[in-house]
Design a protein around this motif. Structure first.
Motif, PDB file in Angstrom:
ATOM      1  N   ASP A 155      10.825  37.159  68.175  1.00 30.82           N
ATOM      2  CA  ASP A 155      10.761  37.028  66.579  1.00 30.82           C
ATOM      3  C   ASP A 155       9.927  38.667  66.381  1.00 30.82           C
ATOM      4  O   ASP A 155       8.952  38.876  67.027  1.00 30.82           O
ATOM      5  CB  ASP A 155       9.535  36.132  66.402  1.00 30.82           C
ATOM      6  N   ASP A 156      10.500  39.247  65.369  1.00 35.14           N
ATOM      7  CA  ASP A 156      10.201  40.584  65.083  1.00 35.14           C
ATOM      8  C   ASP A 156       8.694  40.744  64.533  1.00 35.14           C
ATOM      9  O   ASP A 156       8.028  41.515  64.899  1.00 35.14           O
ATOM     10  CB  ASP A 156      11.082  41.033  64.076  1.00 35.14           C
ATOM     11  N   GLY A 157       8.243  39.538  63.823  1.00 37.25           N
ATOM     12  CA  GLY A 157       6.915  39.470  63.394  1.00 37.25           C
ATOM     13  C   GLY A 157       5.729  39.163  64.383  1.00 37.25           C
ATOM     14  O   GLY A 157       4.523  39.500  64.124  1.00 37.25           O
ATOM     15  N   ASP A 158       6.181  38.470  65.266  1.00 41.31           N
ATOM     16  CA  ASP A 158       5.280  37.796  66.603  1.00 41.31           C
ATOM     17  C   ASP A 158       5.865  38.036  67.825  1.00 41.31           C
ATOM     18  O   ASP A 158       6.766  37.323  68.205  1.00 41.31           O
ATOM     19  CB  ASP A 158       4.994  36.531  66.246  1.00 41.31           C
ATOM     20  N   PRO A 159       5.804  39.348  68.706  1.00 43.92           N
ATOM     21  CA  PRO A 159       6.030  39.494  69.973  1.00 43.92           C
ATOM     22  C   PRO A 159       5.871  38.424  70.890  1.00 43.92           C
ATOM     23  O   PRO A 159       6.393  38.289  71.927  1.00 43.92           O
ATOM     24  CB  PRO A 159       5.512  40.859  70.395  1.00 43.92           C
ATOM     25  N   THR A 160       5.098  37.541  70.708  1.00 43.36           N
ATOM     26  CA  THR A 160       4.750  36.247  71.541  1.00 43.36           C
ATOM     27  C   THR A 160       5.550  35.136  71.129  1.00 43.36           C
ATOM     28  O   THR A 160       5.354  34.043  71.941  1.00 43.36           O
ATOM     29  CB  THR A 160       3.373  35.992  71.631  1.00 43.36           C
ATOM     30  N   THR A 161       6.549  35.165  70.476  1.00 40.70           N
ATOM     31  CA  THR A 161       7.351  34.209  69.939  1.00 40.70           C
ATOM     32  C   THR A 161       8.822  34.299  70.170  1.00 40.70           C
ATOM     33  O   THR A 161       9.143  35.531  70.026  1.00 40.70           O
ATOM     34  CB  THR A 161       7.260  33.702  68.459  1.00 40.70           C
ATOM     35  N   ALA A 162       9.434  33.382  70.665  1.00 36.53           N
ATOM     36  CA  ALA A 162      11.002  33.523  71.398  1.00 36.53           C
ATOM     37  C   ALA A 162      11.460  32.368  70.346  1.00 36.53           C
ATOM     38  O   ALA A 162      11.263  31.564  70.031  1.00 36.53           O
ATOM     39  CB  ALA A 162      11.416  33.358  72.645  1.00 36.53           C
ATOM     40  N   PHE A 163      12.693  32.561  69.996  1.00 33.06           N
ATOM     41  CA  PHE A 163      13.681  31.948  69.220  1.00 33.06           C
ATOM     42  C   PHE A 163      14.926  31.544  70.147  1.00 33.06           C
ATOM     43  O   PHE A 163      15.660  32.462  70.295  1.00 33.06           O
ATOM     44  CB  PHE A 163      13.949  32.523  67.850  1.00 33.06           C
ATOM     45  N   LEU A 164      15.148  30.413  70.293  1.00 31.91           N
ATOM     46  CA  LEU A 164      16.322  30.026  71.258  1.00 31.91           C
ATOM     47  C   LEU A 164      17.291  29.094  70.301  1.00 31.91           C
ATOM     48  O   LEU A 164      16.967  28.544  69.281  1.00 31.91           O
ATOM     49  CB  LEU A 164      15.778  28.878  72.072  1.00 31.91           C
ATOM     50  N   GLN A 165      18.591  29.441  70.412  1.00 30.85           N
ATOM     51  CA  GLN A 165      19.707  28.850  69.708  1.00 30.85           C
ATOM     52  C   GLN A 165      20.716  28.664  70.706  1.00 30.85           C
ATOM     53  O   GLN A 165      21.032  29.114  71.630  1.00 30.85           O
ATOM     54  CB  GLN A 165      20.431  29.773  68.601  1.00 30.85           C
ATOM     55  N   TRP A 166      21.529  27.459  70.638  1.00 24.42           N
ATOM     56  CA  TRP A 166      22.599  26.971  71.560  1.00 24.42           C
ATOM     57  C   TRP A 166      23.619  26.059  70.835  1.00 24.42           C
ATOM     58  O   TRP A 166      23.160  25.739  69.751  1.00 24.42           O
ATOM     59  CB  TRP A 166      21.862  26.145  72.758  1.00 24.42           C
ATOM     60  N   GLN A 167      24.708  25.739  71.271  1.00 23.28           N
ATOM     61  CA  GLN A 167      25.628  24.895  70.758  1.00 23.28           C
ATOM     62  C   GLN A 167      26.087  23.699  72.058  1.00 23.28           C
ATOM     63  O   GLN A 167      25.437  23.881  72.898  1.00 23.28           O
ATOM     64  CB  GLN A 167      26.993  25.599  71.002  1.00 23.28           C
ATOM     65  N   PRO A 168      26.089  22.627  71.342  1.00 21.59           N
ATOM     66  CA  PRO A 168      26.343  21.341  72.244  1.00 21.59           C
ATOM     67  C   PRO A 168      27.257  21.713  73.666  1.00 21.59           C
ATOM     68  O   PRO A 168      28.249  22.725  73.332  1.00 21.59           O
ATOM     69  CB  PRO A 168      26.916  20.453  71.337  1.00 21.59           C
ATOM     70  N   PRO A 169      26.985  20.937  74.656  1.00 20.73           N
ATOM     71  CA  PRO A 169      27.958  21.078  75.665  1.00 20.73           C
ATOM     72  C   PRO A 169      29.410  20.838  75.275  1.00 20.73           C
ATOM     73  O   PRO A 169      29.594  20.151  74.596  1.00 20.73           O
ATOM     74  CB  PRO A 169      27.538  19.958  76.638  1.00 20.73           C
ATOM     75  N   GLU A 170      30.304  21.663  75.832  1.00 21.14           N
ATOM     76  CA  GLU A 170      31.834  21.685  75.468  1.00 21.14           C
ATOM     77  C   GLU A 170      32.289  20.062  75.986  1.00 21.14           C
ATOM     78  O   GLU A 170      33.276  19.707  75.483  1.00 21.14           O
ATOM     79  CB  GLU A 170      32.603  22.690  76.190  1.00 21.14           C
ATOM     80  N   VAL A 171      31.979  19.550  77.395  1.00 20.20           N
ATOM     81  CA  VAL A 171      31.988  18.271  77.463  1.00 20.20           C
ATOM     82  C   VAL A 171      30.969  17.260  77.502  1.00 20.20           C
ATOM     83  O   VAL A 171      30.210  17.259  78.544  1.00 20.20           O
ATOM     84  CB  VAL A 171      32.655  18.252  78.947  1.00 20.20           C
ATOM     85  N   PRO A 172      30.610  16.679  76.301  1.00 19.06           N
ATOM     86  CA  PRO A 172      29.428  15.868  76.412  1.00 19.06           C
ATOM     87  C   PRO A 172      29.319  14.729  77.089  1.00 19.06           C
ATOM     88  O   PRO A 172      28.269  14.133  77.224  1.00 19.06           O
ATOM     89  CB  PRO A 172      29.131  15.741  74.931  1.00 19.06           C
TER      90      PRO A 172
END
Length: 85
Positions: free
Chosen positions: A37-54
């Motif tokens: 997070d640009d405004g808070d260096p102690t915060t991370a932002f995670l993003q993902w997509q569902p598994p290809e074979v759920p």
């Protein structure tokens, strides 16, 4: 299904319908990205997509992370593909 031998054909077999039980996904989430997070260096932002074979319906995700010396986890609902740590 039927057999063919030149111009000769058998009759069609009866239809068969089958289902299988759900199981854990074959792989983890795909395209996982982590950004700070640009405004808070102690915060991370995670993003993902569902598994290809759920292998069934995804019911949620568990995110594991560490803050200093403390290990934590968070449960994320199935429709949510982001998490802020």
């Amino acid at each position: 299904v039927r057999t063919d031998r030149g111009d000769l054909h058998s009759s069609w077999s009866l239809p068969v319908v089958n289902t299988t039980l759900e199981s854990a996904p074959s792989t983890g989430p795909s395209r996982v990205t982590i950004s700070m997070d640009d405004g808070d260096p102690t915060t991370a932002f995670l993003q993902w997509q569902p598994p290809e074979v759920p292998n069934g319906d995804i019911t949620g995700y568990i995110v594991f992370y560490e803050t200093g010396t403390e290990r934590r986890s968070a449960t994320v609902p199935a429709g949510q593909l982001t998490y802020r740590v």
